[in-house]
Enzyme design. Structure first.
Site, PDB file in Angstrom:
ATOM      1  N   ARG A  10       0.828  -1.201   0.000  1.00 25.57           N
ATOM      2  CA  ARG A  10       0.000   0.000   0.000  1.00 25.57           C
ATOM      3  C   ARG A  10       0.867   1.257   0.000  1.00 25.57           C
ATOM      4  O   ARG A  10       0.520   2.275  -0.580  1.00 25.57           O
ATOM      5  CB  ARG A  10      -0.926  -0.011   1.221  1.00 25.57           C
ATOM      6  CG  ARG A  10      -1.934  -1.156   1.222  1.00 25.57           C
ATOM      7  CD  ARG A  10      -2.747  -1.165   2.508  1.00 25.57           C
ATOM      8  NE  ARG A  10      -3.683  -2.280   2.556  1.00 25.57           N
ATOM      9  CZ  ARG A  10      -3.432  -3.442   3.126  1.00 25.57           C
ATOM     10  NH1 ARG A  10      -2.246  -3.656   3.678  1.00 25.57           N
ATOM     11  NH2 ARG A  10      -4.335  -4.398   3.155  1.00 25.57           N
ATOM     12  N   ASP A  52      -9.712  -4.777   8.602  1.00 23.38           N
ATOM     13  CA  ASP A  52      -8.714  -5.674   9.193  1.00 23.38           C
ATOM     14  C   ASP A  52      -9.247  -6.289  10.488  1.00 23.38           C
ATOM     15  O   ASP A  52      -9.053  -7.476  10.748  1.00 23.38           O
ATOM     16  CB  ASP A  52      -7.424  -4.913   9.489  1.00 23.38           C
ATOM     17  CG  ASP A  52      -6.907  -4.160   8.282  1.00 23.38           C
ATOM     18  OD1 ASP A  52      -5.968  -4.641   7.635  1.00 23.38           O
ATOM     19  OD2 ASP A  52      -7.460  -3.084   7.984  1.00 23.38           O
ATOM     20  N   ARG A  86     -11.627  -8.956   9.594  1.00 25.37           N
ATOM     21  CA  ARG A  86     -10.908 -10.161   9.166  1.00 25.37           C
ATOM     22  C   ARG A  86     -10.371 -10.930  10.383  1.00 25.37           C
ATOM     23  O   ARG A  86     -10.412 -12.171  10.414  1.00 25.37           O
ATOM     24  CB  ARG A  86      -9.757  -9.774   8.247  1.00 25.37           C
ATOM     25  CG  ARG A  86     -10.200  -9.300   6.868  1.00 25.37           C
ATOM     26  CD  ARG A  86      -9.062  -8.645   6.099  1.00 25.37           C
ATOM     27  NE  ARG A  86      -9.458  -8.341   4.725  1.00 25.37           N
ATOM     28  CZ  ARG A  86      -8.873  -7.433   3.952  1.00 25.37           C
ATOM     29  NH1 ARG A  86      -7.830  -6.740   4.436  1.00 25.37           N
ATOM     30  NH2 ARG A  86      -9.288  -7.217   2.724  1.00 25.37           N
ATOM     31  N   HIS A 144      -2.916   0.604   8.477  1.00 26.17           N
ATOM     32  CA  HIS A 144      -3.633  -0.352   7.634  1.00 26.17           C
ATOM     33  C   HIS A 144      -2.622  -0.857   6.621  1.00 26.17           C
ATOM     34  O   HIS A 144      -2.473  -0.325   5.524  1.00 26.17           O
ATOM     35  CB  HIS A 144      -4.805   0.341   6.926  1.00 26.17           C
ATOM     36  CG  HIS A 144      -5.465  -0.504   5.877  1.00 26.17           C
ATOM     37  ND1 HIS A 144      -5.998  -1.743   6.135  1.00 26.17           N
ATOM     38  CD2 HIS A 144      -5.667  -0.287   4.548  1.00 26.17           C
ATOM     39  CE1 HIS A 144      -6.509  -2.246   5.021  1.00 26.17           C
ATOM     40  NE2 HIS A 144      -6.314  -1.375   4.042  1.00 26.17           N
TER      41      HIS A 144
END
Length: 317
Positions: A91, A151, A154, A178
């Site tokens: 990212r 997240d 998850r 993140h």
């Protein structure tokens, strides 16, 4: 203030995430109007037409493609515009390209809706949340990032599979960046209020450090694995955004791990945008919850903040 809505929202960027988010919001009674803005106006028009046709089968909601001026009156600006993460990319590899896009697009959008809350989604979301806060001049509470809401979901999903428990009965957070330095908070994870170590015993299991390492790895690598297989992540983040928007428009005071600007917490010197559990309501971020962390979690969070601060320092803000 109490319940607000139905409201108008602006979605900037109609790629996979922007269009999936618009689709998710069709099902929310809190959104009455959506304007889609994209540098490729024809793409925005096509998405708007498709969504408007779908809305006919659900409930009345106005969906249309627009220009920045059409964002006037928006309660929330959802900023998804930016280059997508490609297989093999982190990212953070997107930082300079997507920072330039935010610099160019966001001020003009906010010129027409200065009272809006900004919800950043494009990656790297923590850095772009900080950039959006700096260039917009808005107070910290009104510039949020999607952060580690997905997240954390998850994390709960993987724990629910392991323990065979409804994920809604599991409380577990991922904090920090993140991205690759995110921190699963194992010390506070629990099932229906029961600490995981106690739950191990109740369920006749042994706690194994290898299990924690593997779950943490799976949470951190989930996006990479999805991108490798289908090229993009979209559904999970779209519903994470829908959840954040619901919290804002319902004034829920819910706890979500959004990204926002913090300073001088957990021994982190200076300011940075990253995810921590926050109360979220109709003014955006209401309060950062300084949850108790064990020493190794504090050290990992501080490392995550340092990485982000080093990258922010490379930008001219």
């Amino acid at each position: 203030m109490g319940l607000q809505g139905p409201a108008k929202v602006a979605i900037i960027g109609t790629g996979y995430v922007g269009s999936s988010t618009a689709f998710a919001l069709l099902f929310s009674p809190l959104v009455k109007e959506m304007v889609l803005v994209d540098v490729n106006h024809a793409k925005a028009e096509g998405e708007a037409m498709d969504l408007a046709h779908a809305a006919t089968l659900i409930r009345p909601v106005e969906v249309y493609a627009g220009r920045p001026a059409d964002c006037a009156g928006s309660r929330i600006v959802i900023f998804t515009a930016g280059a997508n993460q490609q297989p093999g990319q982190t990212r953070l590899d997107l930082i300079h390209r997507n920072t330039a896009i935010v610099r160019q697009a966001l001020p003009e959008i906010l010129h027409y809706c200065p009272e809006a809350l900004v919800l950043m989604v494009a990656n790297p979301v923590d850095i772009l949340t900080y950039v959006a806060w700096k260039i917009s001049g808005l107070p910290e509470n009104r510039v949020l990032g999607s952060g580690t809401v997905l997240d954390s979901a998850r994390f709960r999903h993987l724990l629910s599979r392991h323990y065979r428990v409804d994920p809604r009965n599991i409380h577990a957070y991922v904090i920090g960046e993140h991205g690759d330095t995110e921190v699963p908070v194992w010390s506070l994870a629990n099932v229906a209020g029961v600490d995981l170590e106690e739950f191990y015993l109740m369920d006749g299991m042994r706690e194994e450090e290898a299990f924690r390492v593997e779950i943490s790895h799976q949470v951190r690598e989930a996006a990479y694995e999805i991108i490798e297989r289908k090229g993009v992540t979209s559904y999970g983040v779209a519903l994470a955004l829908s959840r954040i928007i619901e919290c804002i428009l319902r004034n829920e005071h819910s706890v979500l791990t959004i990204s926002s600007v913090i300073r001088d917490l957990y021994g982190i010197d200076g300011e940075v945008a990253l995810s921590l559990p926050c109360l979220v309501g109709n003014e955006g971020r209401e309060k950062v919850l300084a949850i108790p962390l064990v020493a190794r979690e504090k050290a990992a969070l501080k490392h995550s903040a340092t990485i982000l601060q080093q990258l922010i320092a490379q930008l001219s803000l």
